[in-house]
Design an enzyme around this catalytic site. Sequence first.
Site, PDB file in Angstrom:
ATOM      1  CB  THR A 103      -0.922  -0.019   1.241  1.00 22.86           C
ATOM      2  OG1 THR A 103      -1.782  -1.133   1.121  1.00 22.86           O
ATOM      3  CG2 THR A 103      -1.742   1.241   1.367  1.00 22.86           C
TER       4      THR A 103
ATOM      5  CG  ASP B  28      -2.618  -7.476   3.559  1.00 25.42           C
ATOM      6  OD1 ASP B  28      -2.900  -6.758   4.534  1.00 25.42           O
ATOM      7  OD2 ASP B  28      -3.224  -7.430   2.472  1.00 25.42           O
TER       8      ASP B  28
ATOM      9  CB  SER C  72      -2.297 -10.667  -0.532  1.00 28.00           C
ATOM     10  OG  SER C  72      -2.637  -9.841   0.546  1.00 28.00           O
TER      11      SER C  72
ATOM     12  CG  ASP D 255      -1.850  -6.576  -2.170  1.00 29.23           C
ATOM     13  OD1 ASP D 255      -1.572  -7.296  -1.183  1.00 29.23           O
ATOM     14  OD2 ASP D 255      -2.780  -5.769  -2.189  1.00 29.23           O
TER      15      ASP D 255
HETATM   16  N1  ASN Z   1      -2.738  -5.314   0.764  1.00 29.78           N
HETATM   17  C1  ASN Z   1      -1.655  -4.447   1.150  1.00 29.78           C
HETATM   18  C2  ASN Z   1      -0.366  -5.279   1.081  1.00 29.78           C
HETATM   19  O1  ASN Z   1      -0.136  -6.048   1.930  1.00 29.78           O
HETATM   20  C3  ASN Z   1      -1.904  -3.912   2.526  1.00 29.78           C
HETATM   21  C4  ASN Z   1      -0.927  -2.859   2.979  1.00 29.78           C
HETATM   22  O2  ASN Z   1       0.173  -2.798   2.540  1.00 29.78           O
HETATM   23  N2  ASN Z   1      -1.329  -2.016   3.904  1.00 29.78           N
HETATM   24  O3  ASN Z   1       0.343  -5.152   0.138  1.00 29.78           O
END
Ligand code: ASN
Length: 592
Positions: free
Chosen positions: A26, A133, A102, A100
């Site tokens: 993010t 994440d 994930s 990301d």
């Molecule tokens: N979905 C994002 C990730 O893990 C969440 C974040 O970075 N705050 O890349």
Amino acid sequence: MSNYIEPAKSDPEVKPRVLVIYTGGTIGMMLDKDKGWVPAPNALGRYIFCCPTLHDKDYAVAEWGKKAKDYGSGTPFVLPPHQGMPRIMYDLKEYPELLDSSNMTCKEWIKIAKDIEDSYDLYDGFVILHGTDTMAYTASALSFMLQHLKKSVVVTGAQLSIYEPRSDAKNNFLESLIMAGNFVIPEVTICFGRKLFRGNRSTKMDSDGFDAFDTPNYPLLASLGVKIQRHDENIFWPTGMEKLQVHTVLNENVAILHFYPGIKEEMVRATLQPPLEGLVLLTYGSGNVPSNRQELLDEIKIAIDRGVLVINCTQCSRGTVSDIYETGKALSSIGVIAGEDMTPEAASTKLSYVLGRDDWSLEKKKEMMLENLRGELTPSDSSLFLASSTRMTIWKALMNPTTLNNVVLPAMISHSVSFSDIRRIEELINHGGDISAASREGRTALHIAASEGNNSMVKYLLDKGVKVDAIDSHNQTPLSEAVRFNKHEIIKLLYSKGATLNTEDKRLGEKLCRAAAQNDVRKLQSLKLAGVNLRQADASGRTALHMAALNGHHDCTKFLIDEGCPKDQMDNLGLTPKDYAQRSNSATISLF
Ligand code: ASN
């Protein structure tokens, strides 16, 4: 107890260099109207370049000239001055495919670890920009992959994109740079929400709060308030001088199984099928499973018998597993390994690492899962564990150049000599260890190798140009040590390299006489090989042959006569060895 720690480098002229590895998350995302938030390539560097709190353009221009006015000229970013600490210079390495977190797998962990290895000597610290994440998994995995880490590796990210006005990104990034550049914390850490956590103890606790991370089973490594407080007593200080070793083989046949009331036998069986090689069982409370479900225990036992490592971790975010209940004993009795107070993130990535160590047997792998490798668990028998404060004291001693050169390195070299560990000795020399250095008692590596009769080590040390005539506090040289222990090959080697006994002639005469009086032909041979003249007399003018004859030692008398010792050399009373043989009335007279 915590205390304010001076910046790692107090000389403002020395600018720490940090490598920032940008993997995605993010922190650098932008909103795509169809897909939602996605990583935005080639944007972060430009943003940083124009952000005065992250890059001091005026300073860069003064330092590198006009070219630093434009983005992309290749000059590093430089932080503005902060609280009197040295400015940090940093480079940004953006991955071609930003993810990301994930979407990340072992493949990305390996890439990050390799990149750190490749530039380890060029930078003082590392910052990994990462999605939140799976950040705790990456930080845990890296902690196991980076063995003997001596620099700070700080993983960070954000809950809101850096391009958003209310974002936490700028602050997390800035503080991570400071922790990596101005402080030595030789661990993989997570810096988030003004706190520094041990990576392999951390877990994402909050999906939208800015305080997203915590280490429920471990205290903070640093608190970032008005002052930065590094909590030395909590840091996993290394105790050796080994160089960074990066392990890039990870076993992906690992899974996590969360128990729930009434879990079906089929579900458990399905999870336990090949190719599974390691399993983290997330159990109730202090490590309990239903003890009245024999069919579940049987399935787990079958997998263990097949060689699967099964680790018991609690579903609770705080606390440890133990087998105080019948329901907990049920697991330990079939060979499930206690995960102690490890997080699921740490336990699963540790399994990947341990199972990837092909140089370890299955037994060793099981042992290692119980061992505290990188500060990831509190062993149930903590008395066997070197307290963090002890590690810290040792680390500080290691970092003190006087202690390092006068005490630590000589001791480590001596230890390696005793174990014939040439690879370690080379490593110590590369770290500035002096191979001729002496201990407080004046003993050198050569003294030790000579007295232990370690021929190949003596040869190795001599080839390395070690000092041959060091005298210890008992007036012993390496050659006299070799003579003391009758190490004939070593005596020859040392003597050929010009080694001496450092003993005055009359004393040598006494040594010869004593050996002859004890019929010690081997010692006489040792002395001869060390260049001692066997005719040398003691203070009363007596020679070894006098003493051999007087005591009626046939072998010794013969040896000395064969060596050409004169039968008629007179002592201070005017008596010859032959006179002594006659007076002692022994059979040695026949040799004269
Ligand atoms: N979905 C994002 C990730 O893990 C969440 C974040 O970075 N705050 O890349």
